[in-house]
Design a protein around this motif. Structure first.
Motif, mmCIF file in Angstrom:
data_model
loop_
_atom_site.group_PDB
_atom_site.id
_atom_site.type_symbol
_atom_site.label_atom_id
_atom_site.label_comp_id
_atom_site.label_asym_id
_atom_site.label_seq_id
_atom_site.Cartn_x
_atom_site.Cartn_y
_atom_site.Cartn_z
ATOM 1 N N VAL A 77 50.350 61.633 22.091
ATOM 2 C CA VAL A 77 50.096 62.919 21.981
ATOM 3 C C VAL A 77 50.728 63.705 23.093
ATOM 4 O O VAL A 77 50.425 64.648 22.867
ATOM 5 C CB VAL A 77 48.748 63.055 22.183
ATOM 6 N N LEU A 78 51.125 63.160 23.901
ATOM 7 C CA LEU A 78 51.786 63.769 24.990
ATOM 8 C C LEU A 78 53.293 63.603 25.020
ATOM 9 O O LEU A 78 54.204 62.662 24.778
ATOM 10 C CB LEU A 78 51.544 63.493 26.376
ATOM 11 N N ARG A 79 54.280 64.688 25.326
ATOM 12 C CA ARG A 79 55.577 64.772 25.059
ATOM 13 C C ARG A 79 56.235 65.102 26.309
ATOM 14 O O ARG A 79 54.996 66.254 26.262
ATOM 15 C CB ARG A 79 55.988 65.461 23.455
ATOM 16 N N ASP A 260 65.268 68.149 37.063
ATOM 17 C CA ASP A 260 64.938 68.878 35.984
ATOM 18 C C ASP A 260 64.527 69.073 35.847
ATOM 19 O O ASP A 260 62.693 68.980 35.903
ATOM 20 C CB ASP A 260 66.428 68.150 35.041
ATOM 21 N N ARG A 261 64.384 70.593 35.026
ATOM 22 C CA ARG A 261 63.052 70.704 34.354
ATOM 23 C C ARG A 261 62.323 70.137 33.588
ATOM 24 O O ARG A 261 63.445 69.234 32.644
ATOM 25 C CB ARG A 261 63.795 72.012 33.534
ATOM 26 N N TRP A 262 60.615 70.158 33.405
ATOM 27 C CA TRP A 262 59.806 69.441 33.139
ATOM 28 C C TRP A 262 58.541 70.128 32.402
ATOM 29 O O TRP A 262 57.609 69.784 33.523
ATOM 30 C CB TRP A 262 60.050 67.385 34.243
ATOM 31 N N LEU A 263 58.624 69.808 31.418
ATOM 32 C CA LEU A 263 57.408 69.961 30.963
ATOM 33 C C LEU A 263 56.573 69.341 29.583
ATOM 34 O O LEU A 263 57.615 68.078 29.348
ATOM 35 C CB LEU A 263 57.766 71.416 29.493
ATOM 36 N N VAL A 264 55.375 69.112 29.857
ATOM 37 C CA VAL A 264 54.635 68.301 29.308
ATOM 38 C C VAL A 264 54.438 69.155 27.662
ATOM 39 O O VAL A 264 53.789 69.943 27.781
ATOM 40 C CB VAL A 264 53.452 67.838 29.820
ATOM 41 N N LYS A 265 54.364 68.462 26.984
ATOM 42 C CA LYS A 265 53.932 69.341 25.525
ATOM 43 C C LYS A 265 52.539 68.148 24.590
ATOM 44 O O LYS A 265 52.978 67.834 24.456
ATOM 45 C CB LYS A 265 55.019 69.398 24.573
ATOM 46 N N SER A 266 51.952 69.001 23.786
ATOM 47 C CA SER A 266 50.739 68.535 23.192
ATOM 48 C C SER A 266 51.053 69.660 21.847
ATOM 49 O O SER A 266 50.676 70.812 21.939
ATOM 50 C CB SER A 266 50.026 68.420 23.939
ATOM 51 N N TYR A 267 51.104 68.772 20.830
ATOM 52 C CA TYR A 267 50.342 69.652 19.824
ATOM 53 C C TYR A 267 49.325 69.694 19.251
ATOM 54 O O TYR A 267 48.437 68.973 19.399
ATOM 55 C CB TYR A 267 51.630 68.766 18.557
ATOM 56 N N VAL A 268 48.523 70.909 18.362
ATOM 57 C CA VAL A 268 46.915 70.911 18.171
ATOM 58 C C VAL A 268 46.887 71.382 16.517
ATOM 59 O O VAL A 268 47.786 71.707 16.022
ATOM 60 C CB VAL A 268 46.676 71.732 19.181
ATOM 61 N N SER A 269 46.384 70.668 15.995
ATOM 62 C CA SER A 269 45.461 70.724 14.741
ATOM 63 C C SER A 269 44.414 70.877 14.580
ATOM 64 O O SER A 269 43.415 70.337 15.489
ATOM 65 C CB SER A 269 46.095 69.829 13.426
#
Length: 293
Positions: A77-79, A260-269
């Motif tokens: 769930v984390l990208r 370099d740029r590093w974002l942690v991403k998660s989708y939510v429903s």
């Protein structure tokens, strides 16, 4: 404001939160070999940023991963949103779009919202996340263009290298503008050729309608022209309503040296579980996304 965002059509389409305490010192930006790589070995994790991301995600609904992320990718769930060598979408110019729109990816669930939490920003400050309200885009179009985009359909296609097969559709045809007039949904899309070396993606008007194709091109141009540009740096969190806005990113030049740029991403429903009275369990609707254990 966070709790309003997924459900209130008068709420902002995106929220920027700054000054969050994240991992100090930040680990080196991970080096990934796949587009959809998920957080990997223990020494590349950012536990504080992950906790912020999942905690806010749970306030908004249920964090989840699109089911096809498990096909050839490390699921989760984390990208990690980091540059990947040879993948232009992750460091080159990323055009305005929505993530996994249901109109293209049905029957996969469409994320209602998603979160970007910055472990590290672009040190050169060239990577700007672009965000535009769908209503701003529609208001800038003519009535005839809006009518074309509501009535006509576009189709994503994957074009193989010459002599290596036929053009194939990607997903189903979609209307670029849907939803009520006071809360329109604008669907722009960036074709993903996946693991097809040499293939290219394109979006064409169903039936070859040139006026529709021109209106779609103008819609995409307006989205980028009218967008806000956000330079996400360490401790910034950006929450976006995936159905009410489109987003993209400006190009940047990565060093590939851990800085370099590093974002942690998660989708939510908010739609993975059944609601009282529906008699349909979430795992029956989305068996690849909802665990029954």
């Amino acid at each position: 404001e966070i709790l309003r965002l997924p459900f209130d059509s008068t709420a902002p389409v995106a929220l920027l939160i700054s000054g969050l305490p994240v991992d100090e010192p930040a680990p080196l930006t991970p080096s990934l070999s796949t587009v959809h790589g998920i957080l990997g070995s223990e020494d590349t994790r950012a536990p504080v940023a992950e906790a912020w991301t999942l905690g806010v995600a749970r306030m908004l609904g249920h964090p989840f991963a699109p089911p096809f992320f498990h096909q050839g990718h490390r699921g989760g769930v984390l990208r990690d949103m980091v540059p990947v060598a040879g993948v232009d979408n992750l460091q080159g110019h990323l055009a305005m779009h929505r993530d996994f729109p249901a109109t293209v990816f049905h029957p996969f669930p469409e994320p209602d919202t998603f979160i970007l939490c910055a472990v590290r920003g672009d040190p050169n400050r060239n990577a700007h996340t672009m965000v535009v309200d769908a209503r701003v885009c529609v208001d800038a179009m003519t009535e005839s263009e809006v009518r074309l985009l509501r009535e006509g359909q576009m189709q994503v296609e994957i074009v193989p290298p010459e002599g290596e097969g036929d053009v194939v559709p990607f997903g189903g045809p979609f209307h670029p503008i849907t939803g009520p007039e006071d809360a329109p949904v604008v669907t722009l899309f960036v074709p993903d050729t996946g693991n097809r070396p040499g293939a290219t993606g394109r979006i064409v008007a169903v039936g070859g309608d040139e006026a529709l194709a021109e209106a779609y091109t103008r819609l995409a141009s307006i989205a980028e022209e009218k967008c806000d540009r956000i330079d996400l740096q360490t401790g910034d969190m950006l929450i976006l309503h995936n159905c009410r806005c489109c987003h993209g990113r400006t190009a940047f030049l990565p060093a590939m040296d851990g800085t370099d740029r590093w974002l942690v991403k998660s989708y939510v429903s908010s739609q993975l579980w059944s609601r009282p009275g529906t008699a349909v369990e979430g795992h029956a609707v989305h068996p690849q996304c909802v665990c029954t254990d």
